[in-house]
Design a protein around this motif. Structure first.
Motif: not given
Length: 504
Positions: A14-33
């Motif tokens: 099961t794909w499960t989310g949580t209330e707290e998220t963090v933004l990724s820090d990629p080398a290129e492009g925008a981050g994702h939550a």
């Protein structure tokens, strides 16, 4: 098609989310939550893995082999997505990601074929001797059995081959052990795609859903909860010495201590012997520069130290290395933190007594350029800090006064993943003196080559005495790695109807 991560954990199907998220820090492009991992998710994943073990641990070798092939198939089907998100997150070139993907699927298929042969079970049978005097002997049969749920920590520098479906996961699944992976924060999107591939293989192969779970990110409490969970029976880890040692100590401090198979760091020294230096010192220098800067030096087998004998050949070698490294451009490092640690490590190296700068650079944020230093062996022997790993394209030339001092450098080494001898036929007497020392210091000893590039095969050893790894009797690469997640069980006078299928 552009891949957009959903940022959830995979917990027992099961794909499960949580209330707290963090933004990724990629080398290129925008981050994702991405949802942040929690100890509760670890508990749910571990309990599901234990439940799955009662089924998965008793599956036939043919069933598990087919499952491993199915995972490889699903990863290959997502090849374009993996390359896209992997390049964006890590800054690694597409060719590197594609090669690493091939290594990942290749080792899954290799393990599948290996377990089909059955040799890894180490089956033994001592038939009963009822008439033996003075005491009869019972019927005794022995084979290797899976240990239970395994925790795997994804590595920063290999987002595929040492992460979600990498060597530790493949070996554990081949052995019959469910896996709970803690994804690395450097490449959460890559981990997500690979987890989707594993999940698809689970569904297609009708495996229990708890056979694999992915918990993304989280703070230290998540890693601590994973290694201390009472249902986890072993841990596979590739990472820093400090982080690995902390987890190792937690495993040892449990009420029921469990094995921690950690690969923690190595400077992978090379010993350049005089005849080889006289014949081809400049060529060795060029090869060393290429190995040192490969992947921005972010390989666990990066050869960070070259030990040479004092003389004109050593000067020629140093200049040739400096010239070759000078032509190397800046490379993107995996994370901002790794880049900062690299610059700090270079500065610490330069500040040590007796160290001479041969090549320095200014590194811009996440960009890395090579550094080259030289130090006399007597200063190296008196300062253990000079033997610590600097993760990145940094080289140190250690100049010995004579063969005896070169041997003393070898004797003083801590545990290493690799050690290398560059030699010609005339160097054999000195090499013969060094080899017994180096084989005690390293898991792999090679001649006239460079250790970057670890073949996945039966004979490979990727491990070594501490601090290279926490269990020098094991390897994290090659088919022998499966043995980490097995234990021998002896069956005495057990009726054949009750014996495991592989033992009858």
């Amino acid at each position: 098609m552009t891949f957009t991560p959903h940022g959830k954990h995979l917990i027992a199907g099961t794909w499960t989310g949580t209330e707290e998220t963090v933004l990724s820090d990629p080398a290129e492009g925008a981050g994702h939550a991405f949802s942040v991992g929690t100890p509760d998710l670890v508990d749910r994943a571990a309990r599901a893995a234990e439940e799955a073990f009662w089924t998965f641990g008793t599956t036939s070798r043919a069933t598990r082999a087919a499952f491993l092939h199915a995972i490889a198939d699903e990863i290959e089907a997502r090849g374009a997505q993996i390359t896209e998100i992997g390049c964006a997150e890590t800054g690694l070139p597409a060719a590197r990601l594609e090669g690493e993907r091939g290594r990942t699927t290749g080792q899954l298929r290799l393990f599948a074929e290996h377990i089909l042969k059955g040799d890894y079970l180490d089956r033994r049978h001592d038939a009963a001797l009822p008439d033996r005097k003075p005491l009869p002997r019972p019927d005794l049969r022995m084979m290797q059995r899976p240990i239970g749920p395994v925790a795997v920590f994804g590595a920063s520098n290999f987002p595929l081959a040492f992460s979600t479906a990498g060597g530790d996961t493949a070996a554990a699944l081949a052995a019959g052990c469910p896996v709970v992976v803690k994804g690395h924060g450097a490449h959460p999107g890559t981990s997500e795609v690979v987890a989707e591939a594993i999940h698809a293989a689970i569904v297609k192969s009708a495996m229990p859903s708890g056979v694999f779970s992915l918990v993304q990110g989280g703070n230290r409490a998540v890693g601590q909860a994973l290694v201390q969970h009472p249902l986890i029976r072993a841990v596979g880890f590739t990472g820093s010495l400090a982080g690995g040692r902390a987890l190792f100590d937690l495993c040892a401090a449990r009420p029921d201590p469990i094995p921690f198979f950690g690969e923690l760091g190595s400077v992978n020294p090379m010993f350049l012997l005089p005849d080889a230096m006289a014949a081809r010192g400049a060529a060795i220098a060029t090869g060393w520069a290429g190995s040192l800067t490969m992947g921005a030096g972010q390989f666990c087998t990066n050869p960070g130290i070259a030990v040479v004998l004092k003389g004109p050949e050593a000067e020629t070698f140093a200049e040739a290395t400096r010239a070759a490294l000078s032509e190397s451009g800046a490379q993107v490092m995996l994370t901002d933190g790794i880049a900062a640690a690299y610059v700090a490590g270079a500065a610490q190296m330069a500040a040590q007594t007796g160290v001479q700068d041969l090549l320095t650079a200014i590194c811009d944020q996440r960009q890395a350029k090579p550094f080259l230093y030289r130090v006399a062996a007597r200063d190296w022997l008196g300062n253990h800090a000079l033997g610590e790993e600097v993760f990145g394209p940094l080289g140190l030339i250690v100049v010995a006064e004579n063969a005896e001092e070169m041997a003393a450098v070898a004797q003083s080494l801590k545990g290493q993943l690799t050690a290398t001898l560059h030699m010609d036929a005339g160097d054999t007497p000195l090499a013969r003196c060094l080899l017994p020392v180096l084989e005690r210091k390293a898991g792999r000893v090679l001649t006239n080559g460079f250790p970057t590039g670890v073949e996945v095969c039966d004979a490979m050893v990727h491990g070594g005495p501490y601090p290279a790894s926490t269990n020098f009797g094991a390897t994290s690469v090659g088919t022998l790695s499966i043995r980490r997640f097995l234990r021998p069980v002896c069956y005495q006078n057990i009726p054949e109807a009750l014996l495991p299928e592989d033992l009858v």
